[in-house]
Enzyme design. Sequence first.
Site, PDB file in Angstrom:
ATOM      1  NE  ARG A   1     -32.266  17.899  53.006  1.00 59.13           N
ATOM      2  CZ  ARG A   1     -31.121  18.048  53.673  1.00 59.13           C
ATOM      3  NH1 ARG A   1     -31.093  18.665  54.817  1.00 59.13           N
ATOM      4  NH2 ARG A   1     -30.009  17.554  53.183  1.00 59.13           N
TER       5      ARG A   1
ATOM      6  NE  ARG B   1     -31.292  18.591  60.789  1.00 55.66           N
ATOM      7  CZ  ARG B   1     -30.054  18.829  60.374  1.00 55.66           C
ATOM      8  NH1 ARG B   1     -29.044  18.670  61.176  1.00 55.66           N
ATOM      9  NH2 ARG B   1     -29.842  19.248  59.149  1.00 55.66           N
TER      10      ARG B   1
ATOM     11  NE  ARG C   1     -31.665  11.534  62.701  1.00 58.51           N
ATOM     12  CZ  ARG C   1     -30.876  10.727  63.386  1.00 58.51           C
ATOM     13  NH1 ARG C   1     -31.387   9.909  64.283  1.00 58.51           N
ATOM     14  NH2 ARG C   1     -29.580  10.722  63.187  1.00 58.51           N
TER      15      ARG C   1
ATOM     16  CG  ASP D   1     -29.263  11.860  52.618  1.00 60.41           C
ATOM     17  OD1 ASP D   1     -29.664  12.960  53.011  1.00 60.41           O
ATOM     18  OD2 ASP D   1     -28.133  11.694  52.099  1.00 60.41           O
TER      19      ASP D   1
ATOM     20  CE1 TYR E   1     -21.994  15.648  50.959  1.00 56.48           C
ATOM     21  CE2 TYR E   1     -22.989  15.542  48.775  1.00 56.48           C
ATOM     22  CZ  TYR E   1     -22.830  16.182  49.992  1.00 56.48           C
ATOM     23  OH  TYR E   1     -23.503  17.351  50.232  1.00 56.48           O
TER      24      TYR E   1
END
Length: 343
Positions: free
Chosen positions: A24, A28, A37, A74, A150
Amino acid sequence: MTEKKFLQVLGGARAETPPIWMMRQAGRYLPEYRELRRRAESFLEFCYTPAMAVEAALQPLRRYDFDAAILFSDILVVPDALGQRVWFEAGAGPKLEPVEKSDPLAGLGMDNFHDHLAGVYETVSQLDAKLPSDVALIGFAGAPWTVATYMAEGGSSRDYADVRGWAYHDPEKFRALIDLLVEATAAYLVRQVDAGAEALQLFDSWAGVLSEAQIRRWSVDPAKRIVAAVKAAHPHVPVIGFPRGAGALYADYVRETGIDAVSLDVAVPLGWAAAHLQSQTVIQGNLDNLLLAAGGAALDEEVGRIVEAFAGGPHIFNLGHGIIPATPPEHVGRVVDLVKNAG
Ligand code: CP3
């Protein structure tokens, strides 16, 4: 021979100071990422738009002397490309229309798979052309178990009770989903290498919620099949496995999957890994991402302890899990400087 230190170490060489990148490393915690973004309608659109994804992957390299860049995408683009409905809600993380447990493959398939992922392959190929000559390009995918959590739960979960229960109640149906994911993930990774990825990482972020028998069935075995399929197409591409939370089963994962390097989570003891894993494979890790966010003298000390623990063999410096959004960017720079000047 490659001049890229990251690839040399991944091939088993010991370097004077370890190469470094961070899971990562794009994201952010960087103000320039948050700015970029804001220009995309949705996170998936961001992932599928090469102009944006390439820029996101390059941002951390402008600030830090990392030895590798990771594709910006992702793990949930795979269920999206298989036909499941996937979306990201601000503050709530990923959401999916959960698969039907009595008929998990309904509506899913590979027919449109590579077309759907064309933007990702284009991102890889543009990054390959744009990266500095000493920076390696890492492609990645989620491992079948982690992606299946998920797909079955419809998003993130506290304890994964739903998917773990399903795997016990109806292992045959669950296996059908895992088998589709093995096939899709292998095909996806092969295409990333075709497009220019020089190494691959398989993220099994939720391996640690499984019991011993289940981890062998749903984490080790699928990883082994994916590595074999990828290596059948690209025999020399190195694969890094990340069975987060696997504990003592890290040893089995290393022995049985055919991976070239293993990424350690924060809980793996350094001495144990140096003694039992580093003789078999290349070590990646394992600074605590929360200590990176906290900073200070404890961070400096821990960086030194990790570099020293793995100095006897091949080691790639990384975190035990991805950078969290609250991380001050200066702390990342501090760690890169410490690692580059170690030894
Ligand atoms: O530099 C990089 O590593 C960026 C590429 C990358 C992302 N996700 C971007 C992302 C990678 C390698 C991932 C992997 C990923 N995604 C994993 C495995 C690694 C891990 O952290 O365990 C998992 C489990 C996911 C699923 C996922 N994606 C979740 C749970 C979330 C929401 C939580 C969060 O951190 O926001 C995402 C969203 C996501 N993936 C973001 C980014 C930069 C944030 C979304 C945004 O910017 O709006």
